[in-house]
Design a protein around this motif. Structure first.
Motif, mmCIF file in Angstrom:
data_model
loop_
_atom_site.group_PDB
_atom_site.id
_atom_site.type_symbol
_atom_site.label_atom_id
_atom_site.label_comp_id
_atom_site.label_asym_id
_atom_site.label_seq_id
_atom_site.Cartn_x
_atom_site.Cartn_y
_atom_site.Cartn_z
ATOM 1 N N ALA A 126 0.830 -1.208 0.000
ATOM 2 C CA ALA A 126 0.000 0.000 0.000
ATOM 3 C C ALA A 126 0.866 1.260 0.000
ATOM 4 C CB ALA A 126 -0.916 -0.003 1.213
ATOM 5 N N PRO A 127 0.403 2.328 -0.672
ATOM 6 C CA PRO A 127 -0.810 2.379 -1.484
ATOM 7 C C PRO A 127 -0.610 1.625 -2.791
ATOM 8 C CG PRO A 127 0.354 4.467 -1.657
ATOM 9 C CD PRO A 127 1.083 3.653 -0.638
ATOM 10 N N LYS A 334 -3.299 18.215 4.872
ATOM 11 C CA LYS A 334 -2.743 18.364 6.213
ATOM 12 C C LYS A 334 -3.838 18.355 7.270
ATOM 13 C CE LYS A 334 1.093 21.162 4.435
ATOM 14 N NZ LYS A 334 1.753 22.492 4.468
ATOM 15 N N GLU A 335 -5.073 18.563 6.851
ATOM 16 C CA GLU A 335 -6.207 18.598 7.766
ATOM 17 C C GLU A 335 -6.792 17.195 7.961
ATOM 18 O OE1 GLU A 335 -7.026 21.316 9.297
ATOM 19 O OE2 GLU A 335 -5.732 22.667 8.153
ATOM 20 N N GLU A 336 -7.529 17.020 9.054
ATOM 21 C CA GLU A 336 -8.247 15.765 9.291
ATOM 22 C C GLU A 336 -9.516 15.799 8.450
ATOM 23 O OE1 GLU A 336 -7.119 13.151 11.081
ATOM 24 O OE2 GLU A 336 -5.293 14.337 11.123
ATOM 25 N N THR A 337 -9.351 15.533 7.157
ATOM 26 C CA THR A 337 -10.424 15.752 6.195
ATOM 27 C C THR A 337 -10.618 14.548 5.292
ATOM 28 O OG1 THR A 337 -9.938 18.113 6.167
ATOM 29 C CG2 THR A 337 -11.176 17.257 4.304
ATOM 30 N N ASP A 338 -11.868 14.260 4.991
ATOM 31 C CA ASP A 338 -12.200 13.262 3.975
ATOM 32 C C ASP A 338 -12.025 13.949 2.626
ATOM 33 O OD1 ASP A 338 -13.328 11.532 2.169
ATOM 34 O OD2 ASP A 338 -15.073 11.052 3.400
ATOM 35 N N LEU A 339 -10.834 13.789 2.039
ATOM 36 C CA LEU A 339 -10.463 14.598 0.883
ATOM 37 C C LEU A 339 -11.303 14.298 -0.353
ATOM 38 C CD1 LEU A 339 -8.701 16.797 -0.231
ATOM 39 C CD2 LEU A 339 -6.888 15.117 -0.653
ATOM 40 N N VAL A 340 -11.647 13.037 -0.577
ATOM 41 C CA VAL A 340 -12.438 12.715 -1.765
ATOM 42 C C VAL A 340 -13.806 13.376 -1.698
ATOM 43 C CG1 VAL A 340 -13.496 10.549 -0.957
ATOM 44 C CG2 VAL A 340 -13.018 10.862 -3.380
ATOM 45 N N LYS A 347 -17.006 19.663 -7.141
ATOM 46 C CA LYS A 347 -17.227 19.045 -8.452
ATOM 47 C C LYS A 347 -15.931 18.552 -9.098
ATOM 48 C CE LYS A 347 -21.589 21.390 -9.498
ATOM 49 N NZ LYS A 347 -21.765 21.987 -8.167
ATOM 50 N N VAL A 348 -15.094 17.929 -8.276
ATOM 51 C CA VAL A 348 -13.875 17.273 -8.750
ATOM 52 C C VAL A 348 -13.911 15.821 -8.267
ATOM 53 C CG1 VAL A 348 -11.360 17.178 -8.658
ATOM 54 C CG2 VAL A 348 -12.520 19.395 -8.722
ATOM 55 N N VAL A 349 -13.827 14.868 -9.190
ATOM 56 C CA VAL A 349 -13.896 13.451 -8.855
ATOM 57 C C VAL A 349 -12.509 12.828 -8.975
ATOM 58 C CG1 VAL A 349 -14.933 11.223 -9.423
ATOM 59 C CG2 VAL A 349 -16.270 13.327 -9.696
ATOM 60 N N CYS A 350 -12.017 12.257 -7.883
ATOM 61 C CA CYS A 350 -10.726 11.567 -7.867
ATOM 62 C C CYS A 350 -10.907 10.199 -7.207
ATOM 63 C CB CYS A 350 -9.684 12.385 -7.094
ATOM 64 S SG CYS A 350 -9.354 14.011 -7.796
ATOM 65 N N ARG A 351 -9.895 9.368 -7.282
ATOM 66 C CA ARG A 351 -9.993 8.034 -6.681
ATOM 67 C C ARG A 351 -9.620 8.095 -5.204
ATOM 68 N NH1 ARG A 351 -8.618 2.921 -10.199
ATOM 69 N NH2 ARG A 351 -10.142 4.170 -11.359
ATOM 70 N N ALA A 352 -10.485 7.581 -4.353
ATOM 71 C CA ALA A 352 -10.281 7.635 -2.907
ATOM 72 C C ALA A 352 -9.062 6.835 -2.480
ATOM 73 C CB ALA A 352 -11.525 7.108 -2.193
ATOM 74 N N GLY A 353 -8.315 7.383 -1.534
ATOM 75 C CA GLY A 353 -7.135 6.697 -1.020
ATOM 76 C C GLY A 353 -7.455 5.360 -0.397
ATOM 77 N N GLU A 354 -8.645 5.234 0.187
ATOM 78 C CA GLU A 354 -9.049 3.971 0.802
ATOM 79 C C GLU A 354 -9.085 2.829 -0.209
ATOM 80 O OE1 GLU A 354 -12.031 4.795 4.416
ATOM 81 O OE2 GLU A 354 -12.670 5.714 2.520
ATOM 82 N N ARG A 355 -9.439 3.142 -1.450
ATOM 83 C CA ARG A 355 -9.471 2.100 -2.481
ATOM 84 C C ARG A 355 -8.070 1.598 -2.802
ATOM 85 N NH1 ARG A 355 -12.716 3.549 -7.719
ATOM 86 N NH2 ARG A 355 -12.014 1.417 -8.166
ATOM 87 N N CYS A 356 -7.073 2.375 -2.455
ATOM 88 C CA CYS A 356 -5.669 2.017 -2.724
ATOM 89 C C CYS A 356 -4.976 1.499 -1.476
ATOM 90 C CB CYS A 356 -4.916 3.230 -3.266
ATOM 91 S SG CYS A 356 -5.652 3.980 -4.730
ATOM 92 N N ILE A 387 -13.086 21.640 4.883
ATOM 93 C CA ILE A 387 -13.876 21.527 6.103
ATOM 94 C C ILE A 387 -13.348 20.330 6.892
ATOM 95 C CG2 ILE A 387 -16.160 21.082 7.074
ATOM 96 C CD1 ILE A 387 -17.374 22.384 4.609
ATOM 97 N N LYS A 388 -13.003 20.556 8.139
ATOM 98 C CA LYS A 388 -12.463 19.486 8.958
ATOM 99 C C LYS A 388 -13.523 18.440 9.263
ATOM 100 C CE LYS A 388 -9.866 18.638 13.200
ATOM 101 N NZ LYS A 388 -9.238 19.250 14.396
ATOM 102 N N SER A 389 -13.149 17.181 9.032
ATOM 103 C CA SER A 389 -14.096 16.095 9.305
ATOM 104 C C SER A 389 -13.991 15.646 10.763
ATOM 105 C CB SER A 389 -13.813 14.905 8.379
ATOM 106 O OG SER A 389 -13.972 15.289 7.030
ATOM 107 N N ILE A 390 -15.109 15.278 11.349
ATOM 108 C CA ILE A 390 -15.097 14.816 12.737
ATOM 109 C C ILE A 390 -14.653 13.374 12.804
ATOM 110 C CG2 ILE A 390 -16.541 14.377 14.770
ATOM 111 C CD1 ILE A 390 -18.305 16.701 13.900
ATOM 112 N N ASP A 391 -15.127 12.570 11.874
ATOM 113 C CA ASP A 391 -14.853 11.124 11.918
ATOM 114 C C ASP A 391 -14.165 10.702 10.636
ATOM 115 O OD1 ASP A 391 -14.756 8.448 12.390
ATOM 116 O OD2 ASP A 391 -16.907 8.092 12.059
ATOM 117 N N LEU A 392 -12.877 10.340 10.735
ATOM 118 C CA LEU A 392 -12.153 9.810 9.593
ATOM 119 C C LEU A 392 -12.155 8.291 9.628
ATOM 120 C CD1 LEU A 392 -9.095 12.177 9.139
ATOM 121 C CD2 LEU A 392 -11.107 11.985 7.706
#
Length: 392
Positions: A126-127, A334-340, A347-356, A387-392
């Motif tokens: 991984a990744p 750098k933030e605790e953020t769900d980037l995808v 309106k930007v679609v990328c491949r989520a890191g979790e899939r990798c 926007i900072k995510s509460i739950d990653l």
């Protein structure tokens, strides 16, 4: 800040009534449309004429172990690798496939069928390329089993490690990580889809048991669906050919002929001393360099994102030390953020890191879109407020 002087809708948008602000930038897939302009400038040099009576038989060369491989494609593959110096082709069997995706499946099948016990574990560090998971789980084969991240793999028994170098998605140069050199049950498939001079320095002539290459990521001709494997072991090559015969009864001859023609032109231009507009690898490298410099400028100014740093290395093809400019950007935050999710909000679609096999703070971004699409992406990335995510 990087900003479009006159932001405009990408030319490939089907509905011209959609305002630019509503246009969705899809950089999930690695659709290599970035090279269209180069091949457009090449005019008719790659044109192939196929008559109605041509290429009608299943068979190409009955003396070849891979009997559906067109001889002219085999010659073009050997010539191009010889000119670039990125892989050894001597004393190897060339197996052609419907892209490297089919070839990877064929190689996993071949190695598993020749193993002493089953199911054979399949791992990647991984990744990793997300499609490896789909390829090894979709048919629910009892011959092999996806075991996930190679970094933590310690299971006894036969296993196959998939090594992608430069890596998809993060562009790093990879070697095996399980490292059981004296283990006869250990097998490795090397995926060199991006080991070409426009993406990375060619530091050595690769010499491994199974090496995969794909036409789509070299020249951008993804629609032809052609890939090839360089295989040392005859029995492995036989099993791979058997798999492709059962799966698709060979590979399209029309695609092979077109690929052979384009690879021949590619070899001719890469040997020339002409400028970037003629030499494909010079052209491609300059384009990738320009895109990476723009992206790094946006990332630097935002102070919210991260990108990997790549060390320089001596490139045998260009004869000097160069940086890497991967086909994908492994964009982090750098933030605790769900980037995808944040990117989708803009309106930007990328491949989520979790899939990798990674986390929500990373995404894979294709660097191979058309120029206008890439510019819209840069504009939106530069203006993003995370926007900072509460739950990653």
């Amino acid at each position: 800040m990087v900003k479009l002087e006159n932001p405009k809708k990408p030319e490939n948008v089907s509905n011209k009534n959609i305002p630019l602000s509503d246009f969705v930038v899809n950089l999930d897939h690695g659709d290599p449309t970035a090279y269209e302009e180069y091949w457009r400038k090449m005019g008719d040099r790659c044109t192939v004429t196929i008559r109605g009576c041509d290429l009608m038989s299943y068979f190409s060369d009955l003396t070849n172990l891979c009997w559906f491989l067109e001889p002219e494609l085999e010659d073009a593959i050997k010539d191009l690798h010889g000119a670039v110096g990125n892989a050894a082709t001597e004393d190897r069997y060339i197996v052609v496939g419907t892209g490297s995706t089919q070839l990877c499946q064929a190689a996993v099948h071949a190695l598993s069928s020749l193993a002493g016990t089953q199911p054979v574990s399949v791992v990647a560090a991984a990744p990793f390329y997300s499609t490896y998971v789909e390829e090894t789980t979709y048919v629910r084969s009892g011959m092999y089993k996806w075991e996930g991240d190679a970094w933590g793999f310690d299971k006894k028994g036969p296993y196959i490690e998939l090594v992608t170098s430069p890596n998809n998605p993060d562009g790093t140069i990879r070697e095996t990580v399980v490292n059981r050199p004296d283990d006869d049950e250990a097998k490795v498939i090397h995926d060199f889809a991006y080991y070409w001079p426009h993406y990375t320095p060619i530091t050595r002539r690769q010499d491994h048991d199974i090496m995969l290459f794909t036409f789509s990521k070299i020249t951008g001709h993804a629609g032809s669906r052609i890939g090839w494997a360089l295989v040392k072991d005859k029995e492995v090559a036989k099993k791979m050919v058997e798999y492709i015969i059962v799966n698709s009864i060979g590979v399209s001859k029309e695609s092979q002929v077109r690929t052979a023609k384009i690879l021949k032109v590619l070899k001719e231009t890469c040997n020339s001393e002409s400028d970037e507009s003629e030499n494909f690898f010079k052209y491609g490298r300059e384009m990738m360099k320009n895109r990476w410099e723009k992206l790094r400028e946006v990332v630097k100014e935002s102070d919210a994102f991260t990108l990997p740093k790549y060390p320089e290395a001596f490139c045998n093809y260009f004869g000097k030390s160069l940086e890497s400019y991967p086909a994908f950007a492994w964009l982090g935050t750098k933030e605790e953020t769900d980037l995808v999710s944040e990117l989708r909000r803009h309106k930007v679609v990328c491949r989520a890191g979790e899939r990798c096999g990674s986390d929500k703070k990373h995404v894979r971004v294709s660097m191979l879109s058309r120029e206008d699409v890439f510019n819209v992406f840069l504009e939106r990335l530069a203006n993003m407020k995370l926007i900072k995510s509460i739950d990653l």
